[in-house]
Design a protein around this motif. Structure first.
Motif, PDB file in Angstrom:
ATOM      1  N   VAL A  32       0.859  -1.184   0.000  1.00 35.65           N
ATOM      2  CA  VAL A  32       0.000   0.000   0.000  1.00 35.65           C
ATOM      3  C   VAL A  32       0.893   1.231   0.000  1.00 35.65           C
ATOM      4  N   LYS A  33       0.400   2.291  -0.599  1.00 39.71           N
ATOM      5  CA  LYS A  33       1.155   3.543  -0.654  1.00 39.71           C
ATOM      6  C   LYS A  33       0.821   4.388   0.559  1.00 39.71           C
ATOM      7  N   VAL A  34       1.852   4.944   1.201  1.00 41.22           N
ATOM      8  CA  VAL A  34       1.650   5.724   2.420  1.00 41.22           C
ATOM      9  C   VAL A  34       2.379   7.053   2.303  1.00 41.22           C
ATOM     10  N   THR A  35       2.041   7.959   3.209  1.00 41.58           N
ATOM     11  CA  THR A  35       2.788   9.199   3.326  1.00 41.58           C
ATOM     12  C   THR A  35       3.558   9.166   4.635  1.00 41.58           C
ATOM     13  N   CYS A  36       4.806   9.587   4.583  1.00 44.44           N
ATOM     14  CA  CYS A  36       5.676   9.578   5.761  1.00 44.44           C
ATOM     15  C   CYS A  36       6.520  10.845   5.746  1.00 44.44           C
ATOM     16  N   ASN A  37       7.443  10.954   6.682  1.00 39.43           N
ATOM     17  CA  ASN A  37       8.244  12.171   6.760  1.00 39.43           C
ATOM     18  C   ASN A  37       9.079  12.394   5.509  1.00 39.43           C
ATOM     19  N   ALA A  38       9.537  11.307   4.885  1.00 42.20           N
ATOM     20  CA  ALA A  38      10.390  11.435   3.700  1.00 42.20           C
ATOM     21  C   ALA A  38       9.598  11.673   2.426  1.00 42.20           C
ATOM     22  N   GLY A  39       8.272  11.620   2.509  1.00 38.01           N
ATOM     23  CA  GLY A  39       7.442  11.799   1.319  1.00 38.01           C
ATOM     24  C   GLY A  39       6.454  10.670   1.173  1.00 38.01           C
ATOM     25  N   GLU A  40       6.257  10.193  -0.044  1.00 41.81           N
ATOM     26  CA  GLU A  40       5.334   9.093  -0.300  1.00 41.81           C
ATOM     27  C   GLU A  40       6.112   7.848  -0.716  1.00 41.81           C
ATOM     28  N   GLY A  41       5.666   6.707  -0.190  1.00 40.96           N
ATOM     29  CA  GLY A  41       6.331   5.462  -0.523  1.00 40.96           C
ATOM     30  C   GLY A  41       5.421   4.286  -0.246  1.00 40.96           C
ATOM     31  N   TYR A  42       5.978   3.089  -0.313  1.00 41.61           N
ATOM     32  CA  TYR A  42       5.181   1.870  -0.185  1.00 41.61           C
ATOM     33  C   TYR A  42       5.651   1.030   1.003  1.00 41.61           C
ATOM     34  N   VAL A  43       4.682   0.394   1.678  1.00 44.53           N
ATOM     35  CA  VAL A  43       5.008  -0.542   2.753  1.00 44.53           C
ATOM     36  C   VAL A  43       4.358  -1.885   2.450  1.00 44.53           C
ATOM     37  N   SER A  44       4.997  -2.941   2.909  1.00 41.32           N
ATOM     38  CA  SER A  44       4.489  -4.286   2.667  1.00 41.32           C
ATOM     39  C   SER A  44       3.368  -4.615   3.643  1.00 41.32           C
ATOM     40  N   LEU A  45       2.299  -5.213   3.137  1.00 40.70           N
ATOM     41  CA  LEU A  45       1.179  -5.621   3.979  1.00 40.70           C
ATOM     42  C   LEU A  45       1.550  -6.768   4.916  1.00 40.70           C
TER      43      LEU A  45
END
Length: 409
Positions: free
Chosen positions: A213-226
């Motif tokens: 899924v695509k998320v927003t974090c401090n470094a910007g936008e990226g993907y994390v594994s489910l």
């Protein structure tokens, strides 16, 4: 009292949970609308399964109501978990408050009956009964730990788009360190790291079938594994009369304790420095740089103390203001110097102290984002441990969507 409190409350929901997120632009006006829900208690719809519906976001944020004009800065307390939607259709029974501030939840379907709680604007509830009375239609609702009646004109039912506009979709980390990657593959570069128990905002679930899924974090936008996160949807729930009374008393007591702790800590720190150096009220770090002792028990004092460490390094998992710290470690360590104990977690910091609105924000307030946290320095600036590249620095407080603003003193 112009306060606000938010706390995640777990709500179970199977399969068809819809998801989305609220975007906050960098201008102040947009920031105000994005943070108005901070006066509310939040709840969480947890997914027991992933379905085709999970690509859209369930949006239910926080609840206001009753035509009683009360300051929009009123706070809510955290409530126990309740189901607010059926497993078959999460929107079939959800009502979202649409009022200027809040509406009283009444004991019975009458404006003359005792109120048992408050339902705040953009909050969610389930409807179990419709009652036709002489003065119009009433709905029997349950929200959080409050069950009672509200006039139907103050809530909107079965409006998926409205629901989408007021919720926050979460991915909560369940591994020691969660890698946020540039693309949805383990071969992609890591752009950020999230510690166990913290959460980030999900902004796109179109790759969920592939396990990302695509998320927003401090470094910007990226993907994390489910494989390493659980998905849920945040929204706010009502506050009972008794819970509000208890919360206000508790917050006042905690504020007083924090002020007393800060006064004691600053006296002790200044005494130590006076003993170490008869000619200066500052102390030296291992690098030779000197730092003044904390002084005072106000938000401005917190900013003045923390600002000394600008330029020092960012270290993931760290909490040393001189040798390296991450974002939550910075906030924790700065407040620790004032005798205030805070958690080393950006998510947990969304529940400390008491909440305030964007318009009420003052220097020293803790500003919380998806996967990040900092201290408001005033004049639209955020003081925070930002990245490996910048270290401890200043940024525009509206550089990304604000999730909560918390005050300690």
């Amino acid at each position: 009292m112009n306060l606000k409190l938010t706390k995640a409350v777990s709500y179970s929901l199977a399969a068809c949970v819809l998801a989305s997120s609220i975007a906050l632009t960098s201008d102040a006006a947009s920031a105000v609308s994005g943070v108005s829900a901070l006066s509310s208690v939040t709840g969480t719809l947890e997914d027991s399964d992933y379905s085709a519906y999970a690509g859209a976001q369930l949006t239910v944020d926080y609840m206001l109501a009753d035509a009683t004009a009360i300051s929009a800065e009123s706070q809510l307390a955290a409530n126990e978990a309740e189901k607010v939607a059926s497993a078959d259709d999460p929107y079939a029974n959800i009502a979202i408050a649409q009022v200027d501030n809040y509406v009283y939840i009444r004991e019975s379907a009458s404006p003359d009956s005792e109120y048992v709680g408050k339902l705040y604007n953009n909050s969610a509830a389930t409807v179990s009964e419709t009652v036709e009375a002489a003065d119009g239609t009433w709905l029997k609702i349950t929200s959080g730990d409050v069950t009672g009646y509200v006039k139907s004109e103050y809530v909107v039912q079965n409006d998926e788009e409205l629901a989408k506009s007021v919720s926050r979709r979460l991915a909560t980390c369940h591994t020691t360190t969660l890698y946020v990657r540039e693309e949805a593959t383990t071969d992609s570069d890591v752009i950020d790291m999230i510690p166990d128990g913290d959460d980030v905002t999900v902004i796109d679930e179109s790759t969920a079938a592939d396990g990302w899924v695509k998320v927003t974090c401090n470094a910007g936008e990226g993907y994390v594994s489910l494989d390493y996160v659980s998905l849920s949807t945040d929204f706010t729930v009502a506050e009972s009369k008794n819970a509000e009374i208890a919360r206000l008393a508790r917050e006042e007591e905690e504020k007083q304790k924090a002020r007393e702790a800060a006064e004691k800590a600053t006296i002790t720190a200044q005494a130590v420095q006076a003993n170490e150096s008869s000619s200066s009220s500052s102390s030296s770090s291992s690098s030779g740089k000197t730092y003044a002792a904390p002084s005072g028990s106000t938000g401005g004092s917190v900013v003045s103390y923390g600002a000394q460490f600008v330029g020092n390094p960012y270290v993931y998992g760290g909490s040393s203001l001189t040798n390296g710290t991450d974002c939550s470690g910075f906030v924790m360590s700065v407040y620790s110097a004032f005798g205030v104990s805070l958690p080393h977690s950006s998510s947990a910091l969304r529940s400390v102290g008491y909440g305030v609105s964007y318009d009420e924000m003052q220097p020293g307030d803790i500003v919380c984002y998806s996967g990040h946290v900092g201290i408001y320095a005033g004049n639209g600036q955020l003081l925070h441990a930002s990245t490996y590249r910048t270290g401890i620095t200043y940024s525009n407080v509206n550089y990304k969507n604000i999730l909560a603003i918390r005050r300690i003193f």
